[in-house]
Scaffold this active site. Sequence first.
Site, PDB file in Angstrom:
ATOM      1  N   ALA A 177       0.985  -1.050   0.528  1.00 29.18           N
ATOM      2  CA  ALA A 177      -0.042   0.171  -0.100  1.00 29.18           C
ATOM      3  C   ALA A 177       0.632   1.233   0.375  1.00 29.18           C
ATOM      4  O   ALA A 177       0.126   1.989  -0.527  1.00 29.18           O
ATOM      5  CB  ALA A 177      -0.719  -0.111   1.031  1.00 29.18           C
ATOM      6  N   ALA A 178       2.029   1.627   0.744  1.00 33.07           N
ATOM      7  CA  ALA A 178       3.428   2.550   0.629  1.00 33.07           C
ATOM      8  C   ALA A 178       2.891   3.234  -0.670  1.00 33.07           C
ATOM      9  O   ALA A 178       3.525   2.199  -1.796  1.00 33.07           O
ATOM     10  CB  ALA A 178       4.170   2.146   1.609  1.00 33.07           C
TER      11      ALA A 178
ATOM     12  N   ARG B 136       8.911   2.227   5.028  1.00 35.48           N
ATOM     13  CA  ARG B 136       7.560   2.957   4.416  1.00 35.48           C
ATOM     14  C   ARG B 136       6.311   2.744   4.687  1.00 35.48           C
ATOM     15  O   ARG B 136       5.274   3.773   4.550  1.00 35.48           O
ATOM     16  CB  ARG B 136       7.606   2.236   2.387  1.00 35.48           C
ATOM     17  CG  ARG B 136       8.169   2.790   1.810  1.00 35.48           C
ATOM     18  CD  ARG B 136       8.993   0.884   0.803  1.00 35.48           C
ATOM     19  NE  ARG B 136       7.810   1.466   0.137  1.00 35.48           N
ATOM     20  CZ  ARG B 136       7.487   2.270  -0.695  1.00 35.48           C
ATOM     21  NH1 ARG B 136       8.596   3.297  -0.889  1.00 35.48           N
ATOM     22  NH2 ARG B 136       6.554   2.492  -2.213  1.00 35.48           N
TER      23      ARG B 136
ATOM     24  N   ASP C   7      -0.954  -4.378  -5.470  1.00 44.49           N
ATOM     25  CA  ASP C   7      -0.593  -3.154  -6.406  1.00 44.49           C
ATOM     26  C   ASP C   7       0.961  -3.935  -6.182  1.00 44.49           C
ATOM     27  O   ASP C   7       1.134  -3.092  -5.155  1.00 44.49           O
ATOM     28  CB  ASP C   7      -0.466  -1.843  -5.845  1.00 44.49           C
ATOM     29  CG  ASP C   7      -0.533  -1.034  -6.785  1.00 44.49           C
ATOM     30  OD1 ASP C   7      -0.327  -1.210  -8.498  1.00 44.49           O
ATOM     31  OD2 ASP C   7       0.154   0.162  -6.553  1.00 44.49           O
TER      32      ASP C   7
ATOM     33  N   CYS D 260       2.404  -1.640 -12.304  1.00 42.53           N
ATOM     34  CA  CYS D 260       2.706   0.016 -13.613  1.00 42.53           C
ATOM     35  C   CYS D 260       4.152  -0.872 -13.882  1.00 42.53           C
ATOM     36  O   CYS D 260       5.232   0.137 -14.268  1.00 42.53           O
ATOM     37  CB  CYS D 260       3.153   0.835 -12.942  1.00 42.53           C
ATOM     38  SG  CYS D 260       4.598   0.403 -11.268  1.00 42.53           S
TER      39      CYS D 260
HETATM   40  N1  SAM Z   1       0.157   0.773  -3.724  1.00 45.47           N
HETATM   41  C1  SAM Z   1       0.543   1.717  -3.661  1.00 45.47           C
HETATM   42  C2  SAM Z   1      -0.169   3.400  -3.836  1.00 45.47           C
HETATM   43  O1  SAM Z   1      -0.915   3.245  -4.257  1.00 45.47           O
HETATM   44  O2  SAM Z   1       0.470   4.578  -3.382  1.00 45.47           O
HETATM   45  C3  SAM Z   1       2.085   1.507  -4.198  1.00 45.47           C
HETATM   46  C4  SAM Z   1       2.858   0.337  -4.369  1.00 45.47           C
HETATM   47  S1  SAM Z   1       3.932  -0.331  -4.414  1.00 45.47           S
HETATM   48  C5  SAM Z   1       3.624  -0.549  -6.897  1.00 45.47           C
HETATM   49  C6  SAM Z   1       4.496  -1.742  -3.700  1.00 45.47           C
HETATM   50  C7  SAM Z   1       5.031  -1.717  -2.993  1.00 45.47           C
HETATM   51  O3  SAM Z   1       5.102  -2.898  -2.587  1.00 45.47           O
HETATM   52  C8  SAM Z   1       5.996  -0.406  -2.526  1.00 45.47           C
HETATM   53  O4  SAM Z   1       5.499  -0.056  -1.390  1.00 45.47           O
HETATM   54  C9  SAM Z   1       6.995  -2.242  -1.765  1.00 45.47           C
HETATM   55  O5  SAM Z   1       8.119  -1.565  -0.452  1.00 45.47           O
HETATM   56  C10 SAM Z   1       6.340  -3.409  -1.581  1.00 45.47           C
HETATM   57  N2  SAM Z   1       6.935  -4.207  -1.928  1.00 45.47           N
HETATM   58  C11 SAM Z   1       8.129  -4.588  -1.747  1.00 45.47           C
HETATM   59  N3  SAM Z   1       8.600  -5.915  -1.615  1.00 45.47           N
HETATM   60  C12 SAM Z   1       7.839  -6.546  -1.562  1.00 45.47           C
HETATM   61  C13 SAM Z   1       7.107  -7.916  -1.035  1.00 45.47           C
HETATM   62  N4  SAM Z   1       7.836  -8.260  -0.995  1.00 45.47           N
HETATM   63  N5  SAM Z   1       6.008  -8.100  -0.145  1.00 45.47           N
HETATM   64  C14 SAM Z   1       5.213  -7.635  -0.637  1.00 45.47           C
HETATM   65  N6  SAM Z   1       4.878  -5.338  -0.861  1.00 45.47           N
HETATM   66  C15 SAM Z   1       6.201  -5.116  -1.232  1.00 45.47           C
END
Ligand code: SAM
Length: 457
Positions: free
Chosen positions: A107-108, A135, A174, A227
């Site tokens: 979500a971050a 984050r 996401d 994305c």
């Molecule tokens: N949904 C967010 C928004 O709309 O602002 C953007 C999310 S970004 C595309 C993907 C997120 O997944 C990042 O915040 C990242 O830290 C997190 N992430 C990284 N590795 C991950 C993992 N193994 N499992 C779950 N989340 C992860």
Amino acid sequence: MILPEAFEKRMKEKLGNAFPAFQQALEEDTPVSIRLNCKKWKVFNFPQTVPWTTDGFYLEKRPKFTLDPLFHAGAYYVQEASSMFLEQAFKQHVDLEESLNVLDLCAAPGGKSTHLASLISEDSLLVSNEVIKSRSSILAENMCKWGSGNVLVTNNDPKDFNRLAEFFDVMVVDAPCSGEGMFRKDPGAVTEWSEENVKLCAQRQQRILMDVWDALRPGGVLIYSTCTYNQLENEDNISWLLDQKEAESLKIETDPQWNVTAVEEKSQYSYHFYPHQNKGEGFFLTVLRKKGEWQPPSTKKKSKKSLLQKASKQEQQALNGWLKNEDPWAFIKHKDTLKAFPKEKLTQIEKLYKNLRVVYGGTELAELKRKNIRPSHQLAMFQSLNKENFQHLEVDKKTALQFLSKGDLQLHELPKDWALITFEEIPLGWVKRAGNRLNTYYPKEWRIRMDISSENY
Ligand code: SAM
């Protein structure tokens, strides 16, 4: 922009004659868009709507958002336009009148979560999760500023959610991805791109999907987005999931004027956004429904020892009039604070506290200091705050920015006691009179750090 060779080759195969237009679009400026928080700010004089949304708007150019007090007040969220397409998936496949449990797994910093918080009903619950701790703090800050009240921010690995079997009605994944759709906005994504990284991302996405699948109830909806453009991280991952799990792919109706690229292959529907076709960045989204029968669990069963202790009658009385409508909220005492949690979701919230690392939950209304009760900053940000119950001091932009920087405040009048500082009638935070002085209570970790003294207001 110099594109990685292998990426360029693949995009030429994918887009054919449209490739030069795609390449040209990557040289153009990134469109700027925001989504309004209509529970705080009802201004609709923006010229151009993001067509697949009701509250999304394009701006003509990128302002310095740091210098806009309304940005800090959570009156809007700066969000890339294509990703707001999530709204269509939600409106078309989720009953928004229902009381839902919704998970936003990755979500971050909070673009999709603030959007979801605006879409769901007041008696629904959003769990907004981020695995990376630093984050998750930014996410909590953004969710606090949005001020919905029915949100829990957690800091957990996807596999932790298998403790919550069939808990969620809707899940948004996401996923972290190779970011091909962000090349224009974030040149760093170009240098980090490699075929190897695409494969690693695809494997990680599969792991994430498997880890959370059991937490989705039968009949529930999973929205998967990235994305990036490549098939490995998008369609192939979804086919892989459909091969192993009982689910069906759902169609989203799109207006032809939106120019969304809808792909249907073997009853699998997916939706692509490209910068040469849509006013936004590259984006991919697909929706699945989990098959199977589901029996909602009884919420009547009370656990023996409740983690969420109700505030005493006296404490509740002290909060009288602080909220616009008290009915949806339960007042809970947590250490030296009083919090508001959605009344209808207490059993579920309790379960989440027991199983996850909650970094932000409920809305802190007040701090109890010996015999005194101090309104909290979260209350100032809360959409349900009854502003009329408190003295408020409307300030100009310069003063608002001084307040947000925690600089010295020059006000025309001192308040009687506690007062809200407002800008364009939207609360920014609290001040309190102490004799002839004024104390400000803006959280120091959120203060504006840039030098604002030389700015023209
Ligand atoms: N949904 C967010 C928004 O709309 O602002 C953007 C999310 S970004 C595309 C993907 C997120 O997944 C990042 O915040 C990242 O830290 C997190 N992430 C990284 N590795 C991950 C993992 N193994 N499992 C779950 N989340 C992860």
